[in-house]
Motif scaffolding. Sequence first.
Motif, PDB file in Angstrom:
ATOM      1  N   ALA A  75       0.865  -1.181   0.000  1.00 25.00           N
ATOM      2  CA  ALA A  75       0.000   0.000   0.000  1.00 25.00           C
ATOM      3  C   ALA A  75       0.895   1.222   0.000  1.00 25.00           C
ATOM      4  O   ALA A  75       1.743   1.380   0.878  1.00 25.00           O
ATOM      5  N   THR A  76       0.735   2.082  -1.002  1.00 25.57           N
ATOM      6  CA  THR A  76       1.528   3.302  -1.089  1.00 25.57           C
ATOM      7  C   THR A  76       0.684   4.504  -0.665  1.00 25.57           C
ATOM      8  O   THR A  76      -0.493   4.606  -1.010  1.00 25.57           O
ATOM      9  N   VAL A  77       1.311   5.397   0.092  1.00 30.33           N
ATOM     10  CA  VAL A  77       0.628   6.613   0.537  1.00 30.33           C
ATOM     11  C   VAL A  77       1.601   7.775   0.361  1.00 30.33           C
ATOM     12  O   VAL A  77       2.770   7.681   0.738  1.00 30.33           O
ATOM     13  N   ALA A  78       1.099   8.885  -0.217  1.00 25.65           N
ATOM     14  CA  ALA A  78       1.958  10.033  -0.463  1.00 25.65           C
ATOM     15  C   ALA A  78       1.390  11.335   0.074  1.00 25.65           C
ATOM     16  O   ALA A  78       2.119  12.309   0.231  1.00 25.65           O
ATOM     17  N   ASP A  79       0.093  11.382   0.360  1.00 27.32           N
ATOM     18  CA  ASP A  79      -0.541  12.637   0.763  1.00 27.32           C
ATOM     19  C   ASP A  79      -0.022  13.135   2.103  1.00 27.32           C
ATOM     20  O   ASP A  79       0.314  12.352   2.990  1.00 27.32           O
TER      21      ASP A  79
ATOM     22  N   GLU B 120      19.461  11.527   2.738  1.00 29.36           N
ATOM     23  CA  GLU B 120      18.790  10.320   2.263  1.00 29.36           C
ATOM     24  C   GLU B 120      18.209  10.583   0.872  1.00 29.36           C
ATOM     25  O   GLU B 120      17.685  11.668   0.600  1.00 29.36           O
ATOM     26  N   PRO B 121      18.273   9.597  -0.035  1.00 27.75           N
ATOM     27  CA  PRO B 121      17.804   9.820  -1.409  1.00 27.75           C
ATOM     28  C   PRO B 121      16.283   9.899  -1.501  1.00 27.75           C
ATOM     29  O   PRO B 121      15.567   9.246  -0.737  1.00 27.75           O
ATOM     30  N   SER B 122      15.817  10.691  -2.432  1.00 30.07           N
ATOM     31  CA  SER B 122      14.385  10.764  -2.714  1.00 30.07           C
ATOM     32  C   SER B 122      14.098  10.016  -4.009  1.00 30.07           C
ATOM     33  O   SER B 122      14.991   9.787  -4.821  1.00 30.07           O
ATOM     34  N   ILE B 123      12.859   9.626  -4.184  1.00 22.62           N
ATOM     35  CA  ILE B 123      12.475   8.866  -5.375  1.00 22.62           C
ATOM     36  C   ILE B 123      11.142   9.385  -5.898  1.00 22.62           C
ATOM     37  O   ILE B 123      10.500  10.232  -5.286  1.00 22.62           O
TER      38      ILE B 123
ATOM     39  N   SER C 172      -0.632   7.380  -7.489  1.00 25.00           N
ATOM     40  CA  SER C 172      -0.687   6.362  -8.549  1.00 25.00           C
ATOM     41  C   SER C 172       0.522   6.479  -9.466  1.00 25.00           C
ATOM     42  O   SER C 172       1.108   5.469  -9.885  1.00 25.00           O
ATOM     43  N   LEU C 173       0.922   7.707  -9.793  1.00 29.35           N
ATOM     44  CA  LEU C 173       2.096   7.905 -10.639  1.00 29.35           C
ATOM     45  C   LEU C 173       3.370   7.513  -9.905  1.00 29.35           C
ATOM     46  O   LEU C 173       4.254   6.868 -10.478  1.00 29.35           O
ATOM     47  N   CYS C 174       3.477   7.893  -8.640  1.00 27.70           N
ATOM     48  CA  CYS C 174       4.645   7.498  -7.840  1.00 27.70           C
ATOM     49  C   CYS C 174       4.764   5.983  -7.752  1.00 27.70           C
ATOM     50  O   CYS C 174       5.868   5.423  -7.676  1.00 27.70           O
TER      51      CYS C 174
ATOM     52  N   GLU D 233      -1.358  13.421 -18.403  1.00 25.15           N
ATOM     53  CA  GLU D 233      -0.185  13.972 -19.065  1.00 25.15           C
ATOM     54  C   GLU D 233       1.097  13.393 -18.469  1.00 25.15           C
ATOM     55  O   GLU D 233       2.008  12.966 -19.184  1.00 25.15           O
ATOM     56  N   GLN D 234       1.171  13.353 -17.155  1.00 26.64           N
ATOM     57  CA  GLN D 234       2.357  12.840 -16.484  1.00 26.64           C
ATOM     58  C   GLN D 234       2.481  11.325 -16.654  1.00 26.64           C
ATOM     59  O   GLN D 234       3.595  10.782 -16.724  1.00 26.64           O
ATOM     60  N   PHE D 235       1.351  10.633 -16.717  1.00 23.94           N
ATOM     61  CA  PHE D 235       1.343   9.186 -16.951  1.00 23.94           C
ATOM     62  C   PHE D 235       2.064   8.855 -18.248  1.00 23.94           C
ATOM     63  O   PHE D 235       2.928   7.973 -18.298  1.00 23.94           O
TER      64      PHE D 235
END
Length: 275
Positions: free
Chosen positions: A93-97, A157-160, A167-169, A234-236
Amino acid sequence: TLNGQVTPLKIEGHQIVEQTYLAKDIAINLARDVPRFLNTSGRAIVRNEPLAIVSCGHSLNDQIAELRGFSNILVCGSSHDQVVRKGIIPSYATVADGGKDDKGNLSLPNKETLYLLASQCDPSLFDQLADYSVEMWHYRGQAAPDVRAEEELLNGEPSIAWGSTVSLCSINIAVLLSFQHLHFFGFDNCYSEYGVAQHACEVAGGYEYEKIPVTVGPDKRFFISNMALCAQIEQFFKLIEMWREWVTIYLHGDGLTHHMVRHGEPGLSEFVRLA
């Protein structure tokens, strides 16, 4: 059109959550003894089995039966609880907000799921998932004005990842998890018929944007979308161009994204396929 002439669409994006707010949460979460996603060893270099990446578009509810056939499932943000309610336990499960409300979309956590939380997530979400498997990653370009400031903020620390949505991340994260065959569910980028619903369920902390009409292809098929969803599309396609030698993407459903692929450049079908 402008004065009878067709003009290209220009999209200008802005962050919803201020950088200073995200930087504060990152500083708190950096001090946590949480494994870093990029530092976790033991994952395969190449995985030939498919990965389902699940967004929360309105078509998701119609695709649950098909989704059950996947052994590897990654749910994005607000789709987590809806998938669990349907009796499916996700692998990831990915979360970015960065907002506090987002934890309401992860109210049904599971021990079998690896929760990949961005460091900019509200600290309360880390607290809520303290007894579950959690790894942390840093969302590039979100909380600092430039690369040098970001390096300082993240203590080196590296970012990605890249893109305006989780969804894009998740495409970048899937590649780092060694998956090459990515099956997208609920990635509609449009509202249901008549513009009734954007999501498959109620979303905690969701934003409502002004709806816009979109027509695609020689059949001039009509969709209702919004600028945030159009920016995601567009980013997709930019991400597809970036990863096209590494991944093949399959779109399940029949939303705006699917119809753009159907009537896009012929060579696009080599990298994006309609399931």
